[in-house]
Design a protein around this motif. Structure first.
Motif, PDB file in Angstrom:
ATOM      1  N   UNK B 119       0.824  -1.205   0.000  1.00  0.00           N
ATOM      2  CA  UNK B 119       0.000   0.000   0.000  1.00  0.00           C
ATOM      3  C   UNK B 119       0.859   1.255   0.000  1.00  0.00           C
ATOM      4  N   UNK B 143      -3.451  -7.180  -6.540  1.00  0.00           N
ATOM      5  CA  UNK B 143      -3.806  -7.235  -5.130  1.00  0.00           C
ATOM      6  C   UNK B 143      -2.889  -6.274  -4.389  1.00  0.00           C
ATOM      7  N   UNK B 144      -3.446  -5.522  -3.463  1.00  0.00           N
ATOM      8  CA  UNK B 144      -2.610  -4.618  -2.662  1.00  0.00           C
ATOM      9  C   UNK B 144      -2.675  -5.054  -1.210  1.00  0.00           C
ATOM     10  N   UNK B 145      -1.518  -5.185  -0.601  1.00  0.00           N
ATOM     11  CA  UNK B 145      -1.464  -5.689   0.774  1.00  0.00           C
ATOM     12  C   UNK B 145      -0.911  -4.637   1.710  1.00  0.00           C
ATOM     13  N   UNK B 146      -1.168  -4.850   2.983  1.00  0.00           N
ATOM     14  CA  UNK B 146      -0.655  -3.932   3.977  1.00  0.00           C
ATOM     15  C   UNK B 146       0.591  -4.467   4.644  1.00  0.00           C
ATOM     16  N   UNK B 147       0.430  -5.400   5.519  1.00  0.00           N
ATOM     17  CA  UNK B 147       1.577  -5.918   6.256  1.00  0.00           C
ATOM     18  C   UNK B 147       2.286  -7.023   5.489  1.00  0.00           C
ATOM     19  N   UNK B 149       3.000  -9.967   6.482  1.00  0.00           N
ATOM     20  CA  UNK B 149       2.370 -11.277   6.619  1.00  0.00           C
ATOM     21  C   UNK B 149       1.132 -11.392   5.738  1.00  0.00           C
ATOM     22  N   UNK B 150       0.563 -10.244   5.372  1.00  0.00           N
ATOM     23  CA  UNK B 150      -0.557 -10.274   4.432  1.00  0.00           C
ATOM     24  C   UNK B 150      -0.052 -10.740   3.074  1.00  0.00           C
ATOM     25  N   UNK B 153       0.773 -14.500   3.205  1.00  0.00           N
ATOM     26  CA  UNK B 153      -0.411 -15.355   3.188  1.00  0.00           C
ATOM     27  C   UNK B 153      -1.165 -15.266   1.870  1.00  0.00           C
ATOM     28  N   UNK B 154      -1.031 -14.123   1.176  1.00  0.00           N
ATOM     29  CA  UNK B 154      -1.647 -14.036  -0.145  1.00  0.00           C
ATOM     30  C   UNK B 154      -0.969 -14.997  -1.103  1.00  0.00           C
ATOM     31  N   UNK B 156       0.543 -17.734  -0.249  1.00  0.00           N
ATOM     32  CA  UNK B 156       0.181 -19.099   0.135  1.00  0.00           C
ATOM     33  C   UNK B 156      -1.215 -19.449  -0.378  1.00  0.00           C
ATOM     34  N   UNK B 157      -2.134 -18.485  -0.319  1.00  0.00           N
ATOM     35  CA  UNK B 157      -3.506 -18.835  -0.687  1.00  0.00           C
ATOM     36  C   UNK B 157      -3.720 -18.859  -2.190  1.00  0.00           C
ATOM     37  N   UNK B 169      11.149 -11.374   7.673  1.00  0.00           N
ATOM     38  CA  UNK B 169       9.862 -12.053   7.842  1.00  0.00           C
ATOM     39  C   UNK B 169       9.768 -13.269   6.934  1.00  0.00           C
TER      40      UNK B 169
END
Lengths: 292, 243, 300
Positions: B119, B143-147, B149-150, B153-154, B156-157, B169
């Protein structure tokens, strides 16, 4: 629960409708349960192994990846207490005023209702910003449990008002005239007749509000803060359990397992608080019926 | 009182705890709120020390002094099952501007690339964009992520995702079994060592900022933060100590 | 019981109580004004700089771009509205049907268990919902639509729907519980079947409570931040399908607030203000309408 007495034989069409209703209802209920289980599955899988006596009594260590959550439990309960102490009187009072003391369609009442409904749609993160600016800075409370509790009170206020109002409006229509006929004043009617009768509905509101308060993260991050120390008073900063879960899940590498176990504890906490509320209400109502 | 970046907050909170144990009578409060909170609180005096996960701008340098706490690298990650192991700068630019849209164009399977960006305002975004020589507006993301770990996990999913995160991290999660893979960039493997010895091209500083009026107690804690005694804590959070 | 012998005292007490309660009500109603005021104060720098027009006319949201900064908020308003609507469309039937089932068709102990479960669901933090959405719902969506990112309007709607489901279910259950059994028995006496009774008697009577619940749920959904930011993709665009990523206004504030420069921050406050005012128009209108048509037994 089937509260309707046994039916006489009735037209076939009606039985079909009944079957459809039953099946649809059952499917919906099952779906709810399935989704709930799905939600809990990973939590239990990752978090259950981490639960232990040390978890409940220990200090937070290694940014939460080991150790326990004891100080956080204390902080969370204190925040909840501050929140409910403000929200319950304010919410119940507002609902009572709207329901018992104003004419229908009164402009001021409409404004108040509108204001409360609007309050419900303020985003949680805006509450966080508001709490930070108003309670923490303007009122000078700083990062503290009190700031967090007061912010949360504003947040759950609409829930309490709405549910209490609904509970009061659903009371039998003859309660109030009967009370007046007995010569009871408005205040006495409200305090001794209406409130007890509406209590179950009010308790639903309180449980909704408590759940909401305990699960709130954004509003607390900027108000009650990040500190993992055991708070010595409500003017101390104290990390709520929900904030801890958020931090472990999103900010700390490998925090997932502890986040899950903390979440499980939070759920258990809700169960305990809600069960206590229901049990107390039931006990109190039974006592009243026994003595009257 | 210390406020600022939520990336730096966990490690500083740990250090504060150790300091309080070894120096009884001190009380240090660590709050988060983001890097810009760290800057503004340190400037106004609300906080004694601010935590900032990027370098200071020239304007900020006029009021504040930065003390480098640790370094952190930014690396590209993909799913573990993705056959692609290495991407150079040109390929990354093409992927992030959508000139290349399928994994098979860079040596992977036949699948649409899902581009994950960070972001606005995040330092990882700015460093990555700077490394690629682009402007924020050039990046076409799915896709836009914040942290961090987001992002992880994106990936991974959705196994066709590509994203960039802090090396620390990513290493930590990969080491613990999360199915992600760190991509070799410009020939350098992203590890803590390659950040430490400077061979890895994309790094960001984790800074502590103070203004001119810092109390002696805060200065003492600052010195402690700068000392080698807490390097183990820095490493536990998967950042790279710089002294 | 208070003796009503001294009626002047009673009346004074009544008036005092009325005043106190009125005060509490005014504080409750006025709280939102305080919040809006603070939002305005935070947004003022942007408004004063004349940015407000760009808010609505700019097509994109890229405030950090040096080359082409844009501040359009319309796409995010659409995002917020769509994901909220989707959530209610998902949650209302399921929640209401569950409540009806448990009230009229299921044994009592099932109803108790259901209520416990719903109460628990309300307390689950948004982060947990978000992760569930990211790790379980999104991969399922990816299987259905392999070329799309997975994080999407649909994912957001499902996660939000699950979050507000317990609100709708619990308030509907309470509303249905409050339907007087005399009414239900009367209906049975008239020969109405169970389903018909529910449809024509119980539901209309409970409508007020159910609508309250839906309003609460809607409000919660539109203000939800943490869960949606993890699953809806956060691309500020108007979606052409359920599988397109979207960004609600709340996500923008959550994502960018901690890292924004002061002018950017004012813009975010502006965005928050726009959301609250937009919701005001919708929820406030619904609420006014409800107060007009609600039969109720209130006041005197």
């Amino acid at each position: 629960m089937s509260s309707l007495p046994q039916q006489r034989p009735r037209p076939v069409g009606s039985r079909w409708l009944d079957r459809i209703f039953a099946v649809t209802g059952a499917v919906a209920a099952l779906l709810s349960v399935a989704l709930f289980v799905s939600l809990l599955w990973d939590l239990v899988r990752l978090g259950l192994p981490e639960l232990s006596w040390e978890f409940f009594t220990g200090e937070v260590e290694d940014a939460g990846r080991s150790g326990g959550i004891a100080p956080l439990l204390v902080s969370t309960l204190w925040i909840l207490l501050c929140c409910l102490t403000l929200a319950i009187p304010l919410g119940t009072g507002c609902a009572l005023w709207l329901s018992e003391f104003v004419r229908r369609g009164n402009a001021l009442a409409r404004l108040v209702t509108g204001g409360v409904d609007l309050l419900a749609s303020v985003p949680s993160i805006v509450f966080g910003l508001f709490g930070m600016v108003f309670f923490a800075q303007t009122l000078g409370l700083g990062f503290s449990i009190l700031s967090g509790g007061l912010t949360l009170a504003c947040m759950i206020l609409p829930i309490l008002v709405r549910t209490t109002l609904t509970a009061l409006e659903s009371l039998p229509a003859d309660l109030r005239p009967a009370s007046a006929a007995l010569g009871l004043s408005r205040t006495t009617t409200t305090a001794k007749v209406l409130l007890p009768a509406a209590l179950p509905g009010i308790v639903v509101g309180i449980t909704l509000g408590t759940g909401r308060a305990l699960s709130e993260t954004a509003a607390l991050l900027f108000t009650s803060g990040y500190s993992t120390r055991l708070p010595e008073s409500i003017s101390d900063s104290g990390r709520a359990l929900s904030v801890h879960i958020y931090d472990l899940a999103l900010n700390v590498a490998n925090g997932g397992a502890m986040a899950s176990s903390s979440a499980l504890v939070l759920l258990a906490l809700i169960l305990v608080v809600n069960s206590a509320a229901v049990a107390l209400t039931g006990h109190w109502l039974r006592r009243r019926h026994a003595t009257s | 009182m210390i406020t600022g970046s939520s990336t730096v907050a966990p490690v500083v909170a740990d250090v504060a705890k150790r300091y309080e144990n070894t120096h009884p009578g001190t009380r240090i409060e660590v709050q988060s709120g983001g890097s810009s909170r760290g800057i503004s609180d340190a400037s106004t005096g609300v906080a004694d020390i601010g935590m900032v996960s990027r370098a200071l701008t020239d304007e900020e340098k006029q009021k504040l002094t930065a003390h480098l706490l640790a370094a952190d690298g930014v690396c590209v990650i993909v799913h573990k099952d993705n056959p692609v192991k290495e991407l150079n700068k040109g390929q990354l630019i093409d992927i992030y501007t959508k000139k290349v849209t399928n994994w098979n164009q860079v040596g992977g399977a036949d699948a649409t690339i899902v581009v994950a960006n960070k972001a606005e305002g995040r330092s990882t975004l700015e460093i990555f964009v700077h490394f690629l020589g682009l402007d924020n507006a050039d990046i076409k993301a799915d896709v836009i992520c914040g942290e961090n770990l987001h992002v992880i996990n994106s990936v991974v999913s959705n196994p066709n995702t590509i994203g960039y995160v802090s090396i620390g991290t990513a290493s930590a999660e990969a080491g613990a079994g999360t199915p992600i893979k760190l991509i070799v960039t410009e020939g350098v493997t992203p590890t803590m060592e390659s950040v430490r010895d400077g061979s890895f091209p994309i790094t960001r500083p984790l800074n502590l900022v103070t203004d001119a009026e810092t109390s002696p107690a805060a200065r003492a804690f600052l010195d402690y933060l700068m000392s080698p005694e807490i390097h183990d804590l820095i490493e536990k959070h998967y950042f790279v100590p710089v002294r | 019981m208070t003796s009503s012998r001294n009626t002047t005292l009673c009346r004074s007490v009544d008036r005092l109580v009325e005043a106190v309660l009125g005060l509490l009500a005014l504080v409750s109603g006025g709280m939102v004004l305080l919040i809006v005021w603070h939002l305005l104060a935070g947004a003022w720098p942007a408004i004063a700089a004349g940015r407000l027009g760009a808010f609505f006319t700019d097509a994109k949201w890229q405030p950090g771009s040096l080359r082409d900064p844009q501040f359009g908020v319309v796409t995010m308003l659409v995002g917020s509205s769509l994901v909220t609507l989707l959530a209610v469309v998902i949650a209302l039937p399921v929640g209401l049907a569950t409540a009806i089932f448990h009230r009229f068709y299921a044994p009592a102990f099932l109803e108790r268990w259901n209520r416990r479960m719903m109460e628990l669901l309300i307390g689950v933090p948004a982060v947990v919902f978000g992760f569930w959405g990211l790790m379980i719902v999104v991969p399922a969506i990816v299987r259905v639509a392999p070329d799309m990112p997975g994080q999407s309007l649909l994912a957001g709607g499902i996660v939000l729907g699950l979050m507000i489901l317990p609100v709708i279910a619990l308030t509907s259950q309470a509303a249905l519980q409050a339907v007087p059994t005399t009414l239900l028995h009367a209906a049975a006496g008239l020969g109405l079947g169970r389903a018909r009774t529910i449809w024509s008697i119980a539901l209309p009577t409970a409508r007020g409570g159910i609508t309250s619940g839906v309003l609460l749920a809607l409000a919660r959904a539109i203000g939800e931040t943490m869960a949606v930011v993890l699953v809806c993709g956060n691309i500020p665009q108007i979606p052409t399908s359920l599988f397109d990523p979207i960004r609600p206004i709340t996500s923008t504030i959550a994502l960018e607030m901690g890292y924004a420069t002061s002018s950017h921050k004012a813009l975010l406050f502006c965005a928050g203000l726009v959301l609250v005012l937009f919701t005001a128009l919708f929820v406030g209108w619904l609420s006014f309408r409800r107060n007009d048509t609600d039969p109720g037994t209130g006041g005197a």
